[in-house]
Design an enzyme around this catalytic site. Structure first.
Site, short mmCIF file in Angstrom:
data_model
loop_
_atom_site.label_atom_id
_atom_site.label_comp_id
_atom_site.label_asym_id
_atom_site.label_seq_id
_atom_site.Cartn_x
_atom_site.Cartn_y
_atom_site.Cartn_z
N HIS A 1 -2.39 7.20 2.32
CA HIS A 1 -3.82 7.01 2.05
C HIS A 1 -4.29 5.58 2.25
CE1 HIS A 1 -1.59 5.73 -1.38
NE2 HIS A 1 -2.66 5.15 -1.88
N ASP A 2 -3.39 4.67 2.57
CA ASP A 2 -3.76 3.26 2.74
C ASP A 2 -3.83 2.80 4.20
OD1 ASP A 2 -3.89 2.78 0.01
OD2 ASP A 2 -1.81 2.11 -0.13
N GLU B 1 6.76 1.38 -4.47
CA GLU B 1 6.01 0.88 -3.33
C GLU B 1 5.96 -0.63 -3.40
OE1 GLU B 1 2.14 0.16 -3.58
OE2 GLU B 1 1.64 0.44 -1.48
N ASP C 1 3.44 2.44 -7.90
CA ASP C 1 2.52 1.61 -7.13
C ASP C 1 2.86 0.13 -7.25
OD1 ASP C 1 -0.13 1.74 -5.71
OD2 ASP C 1 -0.69 0.35 -7.31
N ASP D 1 2.08 9.57 -9.43
CA ASP D 1 1.87 8.20 -8.99
C ASP D 1 1.63 7.36 -10.25
OD1 ASP D 1 1.09 5.94 -7.47
OD2 ASP D 1 0.22 7.24 -5.95
#
Ligand code: ISL
Length: 553
Positions: free
Chosen positions: A328-329, A255, A199, A98
């Site tokens: 995870h969000d 993302e 990200d 990430d």
């Protein structure tokens, strides 16, 4: 359509803090992942996306990086990382790191320098602006509540932070910053990693005039038009690809808030040499009202189907999609899109079937393979997530009824997805012998890996079956897709086919029996291949949350 490993591979996402703690300090670590590599391999997945493990003061659990080349000692440091990569490659698993390149931590050496003086060589690594009539430079708000600008007393200027105050945005306009970033990416490529999840990559080029947003109440519109998709976005991605990525056989997935059907293909069009895939949020924000996630609206199945259909159509010739229902969000997918009480097992399996029968690369978030569900902590004190706490404080300041707001937190908090993995029914679900950084979900006594390993009909074994089915039948990866019943509010029916074979998938997204309008589907000419119910083979009706995968003869 070009065939590649990253199109065919199934990805398993790990949030390391919550995965498996081997030291007893309450925080998951890399040795904990190594310990579970055989388990991960046994799922049938091919790729692991590892959320950030770099040095970080953890204001946003690793999404605030203070050294892009160092692995945090909390997670085991670089020695552990080397062993992880080796252990993965030995098992034929690929590693996707990430990368958080839109912002760094304020504790990164660059920012420490940058804030020192207006003429520091690192000053323009970040965005600094003077105040406007004693106020911040514009009305932009941070993703995590409050102004996106913070005044720094040393020089009396404001710096931009679209996320927390400890996540200053990097200035990609500065060629030196881009060069630093290229070097970091190259560093990890040389270490032998197999890809990157980037990200909030849609935010690296912003509206540099920094105008006030005319839509202060429509956050989504503000993001799309001011924070994201700036005029240089494609230039920067193309440059990163040309300078570094193109030299290695790696996969990339960007993302992006603000990525939508209008602009999505431009990020992944194979003729443009930018990214391989993107994560858009059209289905993940589908139950948000204008005020965002703390202003929820009912989920509409027709809208949900439309998102998958529209994106499949958009990407099918020149792009490639990412298929996911949680990470995870967001809250847990079974609690959000399924039914985590009466039909927990059935709906978790139905969602597994949906994930693994759509076109695109499939991403499975840790714990979803056993149907982990939302948590409802009794007090805000139990929560950790910066976004949750920011929204809580805003609601408090507005004078809202906080008992009611806690119910919204139960439904929407990112911590729902961050509770420790439930390995077994022993203390702390077998996650840690210490005190977990976030409380374990009480359901661990019944929902855990060990119990599901022993049950042939468990959600876990259903995932294994579906992953194996997908791998054995490339039509599930590359085949065409068409939704048959776009307007139906309860059933989601679609076909997948290629020149040789044709499948139909029937999913009942409701708590009631639903009859199937069979006349045009020719279901009598199909054979049931996979189902989430025992002993059923009806082509007339589906039981609550029933899922069938059928093949045309
Ligand atoms: O979490 C969200 C909604 O609840 C998103 O708006 C999210 O903040 C956004 O998609 C960006 O997420 C990524 O960057 C953040 C980090 O907090 C997230 O964990 C990460 O996935 C800042 O780095």
């Amino acid at each position: 359509m070009k065939k590649t490993w990253w199109k065919e591979g199934v990805v398993y996402q790990i949030y390391p803090r919550s995965f498996n703690d081997t030291t007893g300090n309450g925080i998951g670590d890399i040795y904990g992942i190594i310990e579970k590599l055989d388990y991960i391999k046994s799922l049938g997945v091919d790729i692991i996306w590892l959320c950030p493990v770099y040095d970080s003061p953890n204001d946003d659990n690793g999404y605030d990086i203070s050294d892009y080349r160092a692995i945090s000692e909390d997670f085991g440091g670089s020695e552990a990382f080397g062993k992880l990569l080796e252990g993965m490659h030995k098992r034929g698993l690929k590693l996707v790191m990430d990368l958080v390149l839109n912002h760094s931590s304020d504790e990164h050496a660059w920012f420490k320098e940058s804030r020192k003086s207006k003429d520091n060589p690192y000053r323009d690594y970040y965005f600094w602006k003077p105040s406007k009539n004693g106020n911040p430079p514009n009305n932009w708000v941070s993703f995590f509540s409050g102004s996106a600008w913070k005044k720094d007393n040393i020089t009396d200027e404001y710096f931009l932070h679209l996320f927390t105050k400890k996540q200053p945005d990097l200035n990609w306009e500065n060629p030196k910053v881009r060069k630093e970033i290229h070097d970091i990416v190259e560093y990890w490529c040389k270490k032998g990693v197999d890809g990157f999840r980037m990200d909030v990559i849609s935010l690296i080029s912003k509206n540099l005039d920094f105008p006030d947003s005319p839509y202060p109440d429509d956050y989504g519109k503000t993001i799309k038009n001011y924070y994201a998709n700036g005029s240089k976005i494609h230039q920067y991605l193309n440059e990163l690809n040309r300078e570094v990525l193109s030299k290695y056989d790696i996969m990339t997935v960007g993302e992006g808030p603000g990525i939508d059907l209008d602009n999505g293909l431009n990020y992944v069009n194979e003729d443009r040499n930018e990214l391989n895939m993107i994560f858009h949020f059209d289905h993940m924000f589908i139950d948000n009202g204008l005020g965002g996630k703390y202003d929820p609206i009912d989920l509409s199945l027709p809208k949900f189907k439309k998102v998958f259909g529209d994106w499949d159509e958009k990407l099918k010739d020149k792009g490639w999609g990412s298929i996911f229902l949680g990470n995870h969000d967001f809250s847990r997918m079974v609690s959000r899109f399924g039914n985590d009480s009466t039909f927990h097992t059935e709906s978790a399996k139905l969602l597994a079937m949906l994930l693994l029968t759509l076109r695109g690369t499939v991403y499975i978030y840790q714990g979803d393979e056993i149907g982990m569900s939302n948590v409802a902590y009794p007090s805000i004190e139990d929560y950790n997530d910066v976004e949750t706490l920011g929204s809580w404080n805003e609601a408090l300041a507005r004078g809202e009824d906080m008992t009611e707001f806690l119910k919204l937190v139960h439904k929407q908090s990112r911590d729902n997805a961050r509770t420790p993995i439930q390995w077994n029914s022993t203390k702390n679900a077998g996650f840690s012998i210490g005190n977990p950084w976030l409380k374990v979900n009480k359901k661990y006594q019944t929902i855990n890996v060990e119990a599901q390993e022993q049950d042939e009909n468990s959600i876990l074994n259903f995932y294994r079956r579906m992953i194996a089915f997908r791998k054995a039948n490339p039509v599930m990866v590359y085949g065409d897709y068409e939704c048959i019943n776009k307007a139906d509010k309860n059933l989601y029916i679609y076909k997948r086919w290629n020149d040789h074979e044709s499948y139909i998938i029937l999913l009942n997204f409701s708590n009631d029996m639903q009859s199937i309008n069979n006349s045009e589907l020719n279901l009598s000419k199909t054979e049931l291949k996979v189902s989430n119910y025992d002993n059923t083979n009806s082509i007339e009706a589906l039981q609550p949350w029933e899922a069938q995968l059928r093949k045309y003869n």
